[in-house]
Write an enzyme that holds these catalytic residues in place. Structure first.
Site, mmCIF file in Angstrom:
data_model
loop_
_atom_site.group_PDB
_atom_site.id
_atom_site.type_symbol
_atom_site.label_atom_id
_atom_site.label_comp_id
_atom_site.label_asym_id
_atom_site.label_seq_id
_atom_site.Cartn_x
_atom_site.Cartn_y
_atom_site.Cartn_z
ATOM 1 N N LYS A 9 0.816 -1.217 0.000
ATOM 2 C CA LYS A 9 0.000 0.000 0.000
ATOM 3 C C LYS A 9 0.855 1.274 0.000
ATOM 4 C CE LYS A 9 -3.944 -2.114 2.499
ATOM 5 N NZ LYS A 9 -4.722 -2.017 3.778
ATOM 6 N N TYR A 49 -12.639 -2.348 -2.790
ATOM 7 C CA TYR A 49 -13.125 -2.299 -1.416
ATOM 8 C C TYR A 49 -14.651 -2.188 -1.338
ATOM 9 C CZ TYR A 49 -8.432 -2.006 0.667
ATOM 10 O OH TYR A 49 -7.151 -2.269 1.097
ATOM 11 N N PHE A 57 -15.047 3.973 8.088
ATOM 12 C CA PHE A 57 -13.689 4.219 7.606
ATOM 13 C C PHE A 57 -13.575 4.188 6.074
ATOM 14 C CE2 PHE A 57 -13.980 -0.383 8.512
ATOM 15 C CZ PHE A 57 -13.531 -0.938 7.316
ATOM 16 N N ARG A 85 -1.905 -14.222 4.325
ATOM 17 C CA ARG A 85 -2.607 -13.529 5.417
ATOM 18 C C ARG A 85 -1.828 -13.672 6.726
ATOM 19 N NH1 ARG A 85 -7.212 -10.187 4.675
ATOM 20 N NH2 ARG A 85 -8.144 -11.009 6.597
ATOM 21 N N ARG A 102 2.681 -6.522 9.509
ATOM 22 C CA ARG A 102 2.034 -5.454 10.280
ATOM 23 C C ARG A 102 2.555 -5.419 11.713
ATOM 24 N NH1 ARG A 102 -3.977 -6.843 7.891
ATOM 25 N NH2 ARG A 102 -3.909 -5.550 6.000
ATOM 26 N N ASN A 112 -1.749 0.222 7.471
ATOM 27 C CA ASN A 112 -1.313 -1.141 7.789
ATOM 28 C C ASN A 112 -0.583 -1.837 6.650
ATOM 29 O OD1 ASN A 112 -3.486 -1.723 6.192
ATOM 30 N ND2 ASN A 112 -4.629 -2.884 7.719
ATOM 31 N N HIS A 115 -2.138 -5.346 1.681
ATOM 32 C CA HIS A 115 -3.413 -6.048 1.517
ATOM 33 C C HIS A 115 -3.150 -7.473 1.052
ATOM 34 C CE1 HIS A 115 -7.456 -7.085 0.067
ATOM 35 N NE2 HIS A 115 -6.844 -7.579 -1.001
ATOM 36 N N GLU A 126 -10.351 -10.115 -7.155
ATOM 37 C CA GLU A 126 -9.335 -9.065 -7.060
ATOM 38 C C GLU A 126 -8.254 -9.227 -8.134
ATOM 39 O OE1 GLU A 126 -8.054 -9.380 -2.975
ATOM 40 O OE2 GLU A 126 -9.980 -8.648 -2.212
HETATM 41 P P1 IDP Z 1 -7.765 -6.643 5.910
HETATM 42 O O1 IDP Z 1 -6.941 -5.678 5.083
HETATM 43 O O2 IDP Z 1 -6.967 -7.188 7.074
HETATM 44 O O3 IDP Z 1 -8.421 -7.712 5.086
HETATM 45 P P2 IDP Z 1 -10.408 -5.403 6.133
HETATM 46 O O4 IDP Z 1 -11.321 -5.585 7.285
HETATM 47 O O5 IDP Z 1 -10.756 -6.073 4.846
HETATM 48 O O6 IDP Z 1 -8.931 -5.791 6.611
HETATM 49 O O7 IDP Z 1 -10.298 -3.822 5.892
HETATM 50 C C1 IDP Z 1 -9.683 -3.342 4.724
HETATM 51 C C2 IDP Z 1 -8.761 -2.219 5.096
HETATM 52 O O8 IDP Z 1 -9.528 -1.131 5.592
HETATM 53 C C3 IDP Z 1 -7.765 -2.524 6.216
HETATM 54 O O9 IDP Z 1 -6.606 -3.182 5.763
HETATM 55 C C4 IDP Z 1 -7.447 -1.138 6.710
HETATM 56 O O10 IDP Z 1 -6.517 -0.474 5.833
HETATM 57 C C5 IDP Z 1 -8.794 -0.444 6.588
HETATM 58 N N1 IDP Z 1 -9.550 -0.526 7.846
HETATM 59 C C6 IDP Z 1 -10.218 -1.584 8.338
HETATM 60 N N2 IDP Z 1 -10.802 -1.302 9.500
HETATM 61 C C7 IDP Z 1 -10.495 -0.006 9.752
HETATM 62 C C8 IDP Z 1 -10.813 0.893 10.832
HETATM 63 O O11 IDP Z 1 -11.484 0.542 11.798
HETATM 64 N N3 IDP Z 1 -10.298 2.158 10.716
HETATM 65 C C9 IDP Z 1 -9.543 2.578 9.671
HETATM 66 N N4 IDP Z 1 -9.230 1.766 8.649
HETATM 67 C C10 IDP Z 1 -9.697 0.491 8.685
HETATM 68 MG MG MG Z 2 -9.921 -7.532 3.628
#
Ligand code: IDP
Ligand code: MG
Length: 149
Positions: A9, A49, A57, A85, A102, A112, A115, A126
């Site tokens: 990212k 997304y 968010f 993952r 992470r 973070n 992805h 994707e």
């Molecule tokens: P993942 O990347 O671990 O699969 P997801 O729940 O799919 O997590 O969320 C996608 C992305 O959205 C996360 O990687 C993060 O960058 C962002 N994200 C998820 N939850 C939050 C939050 O509570 N606050 C801000 N950003 C968030």
């Molecule tokens: Mg995800």
């Protein structure tokens, strides 16, 4: 063999961590079958997304992922989705164990670093979103027999 979509990212690119992050997947043994450097636009980001549309968010997530270039990759291995993952860690860096990307490099959920697809269905969707079929290379490595049984 399974494929997964990985995005290094914008925060990771800005921090000079492309090599560090790619190296972790490469060292683990996943095979790279596609890779490109690109700035994700809003339309592509909103398709990628789509499951998060309407969440609190969502807008900051789109702003984040479109803010600077990313590196997008397709990686291949048996169980590539789960392997990747676990190498990435939990969604929140604070919940990610040391040793994960992470857990070693991240602080906040909205920065973070990387992805990884979360299921076979997500991976197929994707990969199709980011790569044309001819951009993926079917190949084998000389070392494959020492990584894959
Ligand atoms: P993942 O990347 O671990 O699969 P997801 O729940 O799919 O997590 O969320 C996608 C992305 O959205 C996360 O990687 C993060 O960058 C962002 N994200 C998820 N939850 C939050 C939050 O509570 N606050 C801000 N950003 C968030
Ligand atoms: Mg995800």
């Amino acid at each position: 063999m399974e494929r997964t979509l990985i995005i290094v990212k914008p925060d990771a690119v800005q921090r000079g961590l492309i090599g560090e992050i790619v190296a972790r997947f490469e060292r683990r043994g996943l095979r790279i079958v596609g890779m490109k450097f690109m700035q994700i636009d809003r339309q592509l980001a909103s398709r990628h997304y789509a499951e998060h549309e309407g969440k609190g968010f969502y807008e900051s997530l789109l702003a984040y992922i479109t803010s600077a270039p990313s590196v997008v990759m397709v990686l291949e291995a048996p169980n590539a989705i789960e392997l990747a993952r676990r190498t990435i860690g939990a969604t929140k860096p604070i919940d990610s164990p040391p040793g994960s990307i992470r857990g070693d490099l991240g602080v906040e959920v909205g920065r973070n670093l990387v992805h990884g697809s979360d299921s076979a269905e997500s991976a197929a969707r994707e990969i199709d979103l980011f790569f044309a079929p001819e951009e993926l290379v079917n190949w084998s490595r000389d070392v494959d027999r020492w990584v894959f049984e």
